[in-house]
Enzyme design. Structure first.
Site, PDB file in Angstrom:
ATOM      1  N   PRO A  21       0.826  -1.218   0.000  1.00  0.00           N
ATOM      2  CA  PRO A  21       0.000   0.000   0.000  1.00  0.00           C
ATOM      3  C   PRO A  21       0.858   1.266   0.000  1.00  0.00           C
ATOM      4  O   PRO A  21       0.523   2.249  -0.653  1.00  0.00           O
ATOM      5  CB  PRO A  21      -0.821  -0.122   1.279  1.00  0.00           C
ATOM      6  CG  PRO A  21      -0.886  -1.584   1.559  1.00  0.00           C
ATOM      7  CD  PRO A  21       0.449  -2.132   1.094  1.00  0.00           C
ATOM      8  N   TYR A  22       1.965   1.248   0.710  1.00  0.00           N
ATOM      9  CA  TYR A  22       2.872   2.394   0.751  1.00  0.00           C
ATOM     10  C   TYR A  22       3.333   2.762  -0.655  1.00  0.00           C
ATOM     11  O   TYR A  22       3.258   3.923  -1.077  1.00  0.00           O
ATOM     12  CB  TYR A  22       4.069   2.048   1.645  1.00  0.00           C
ATOM     13  CG  TYR A  22       5.176   3.070   1.640  1.00  0.00           C
ATOM     14  CD1 TYR A  22       5.013   4.295   2.291  1.00  0.00           C
ATOM     15  CD2 TYR A  22       6.392   2.820   1.010  1.00  0.00           C
ATOM     16  CE1 TYR A  22       6.040   5.237   2.295  1.00  0.00           C
ATOM     17  CE2 TYR A  22       7.411   3.756   1.011  1.00  0.00           C
ATOM     18  CZ  TYR A  22       7.229   4.958   1.653  1.00  0.00           C
ATOM     19  OH  TYR A  22       8.234   5.882   1.656  1.00  0.00           O
ATOM     20  N   ALA A  23       3.778   1.774  -1.404  1.00  0.00           N
ATOM     21  CA  ALA A  23       4.246   2.026  -2.767  1.00  0.00           C
ATOM     22  C   ALA A  23       3.105   2.503  -3.654  1.00  0.00           C
ATOM     23  O   ALA A  23       3.292   3.390  -4.492  1.00  0.00           O
ATOM     24  CB  ALA A  23       4.878   0.757  -3.341  1.00  0.00           C
TER      25      ALA A  23
END
Length: 187
Positions: A21-23
């Site tokens: 999700p961060y990416a």
């Protein structure tokens, strides 16, 4: 942002799938900025930072957490076998790149990698922190984390050419500086 067979990572790398999700939020942010730049003629320079560390860094990041826990004689969590590699970038070098980006007069939307363009394995990072602190780490070995990149490494060719970006603080210099800062705050 995603697993790539091409290392170091170039800004021109076409990403079709992220692994965390961060990416996904990072690449989505770049797409949104590109769209606003196009629609409203806004200058937007997206900077991709590669594992920034140094004085005043977020205390939840690995170097800070490891230093704090090793110093306190507490175990550290090591995910995987310690062979993941990161491109650690000292804060002073990041600041130099950010300041250069403020003066950039190229396309209205552009993307630049700001990193050291050198990697170190997690187990070697831990060993360097141990050396800087003069203490051995107690390691709590855990499985690899889903979505964790096996390697990150910035291709900084574009930033060097167009921004004059020139990182000058290798980990061998920056890490002891961080540890000194950390220890000073413990007094």
């Amino acid at each position: 942002y995603g697993i790539s067979k091409t290392v170091p990572f170039s800004e021109s790398l076409h990403l079709t799938q992220t692994i965390s999700p961060y990416a996904a939020t990072k690449i989505a942010g770049e797409f949104l900025c590109s769209t606003y730049s196009h629609l409203y003629r806004l200058r937007v320079i997206a900077l991709r930072f590669f594992t920034v560390y140094g004085a005043r860094q977020r205390p939840d990041l690995a170097i800070h957490q490891f230093t704090k826990r090793i110093h306190a004689g507490e175990p550290i969590d090591q995910f995987g076998d310690g062979t993941t590699r990161r491109d650690y970038t000292y804060i002073d070098d990041i600041i130099q790149g950010v300041m250069a980006a403020l003066d950039y007069e190229g396309p209205l939307f552009d993307v630049f990698n700001l990193g050291e363009s050198a990697t170190i394995q997690l187990k070697d990072l831990i060993a360097r922190i141990e050396e800087s602190l003069g203490r051995k780490a107690q390691i709590n070995q855990l499985p690899e984390q889903p979505g964790d990149m096996p390697v990150t490494c910035a291709d900084i060719t574009k930033a060097k050419k167009l921004l004059g970006y020139d990182p000058t603080t290798p980990l061998s210099v920056g890490l002891p500086k961080f540890v000194d800062w950390f220890l000073e705050r413990q007094r």
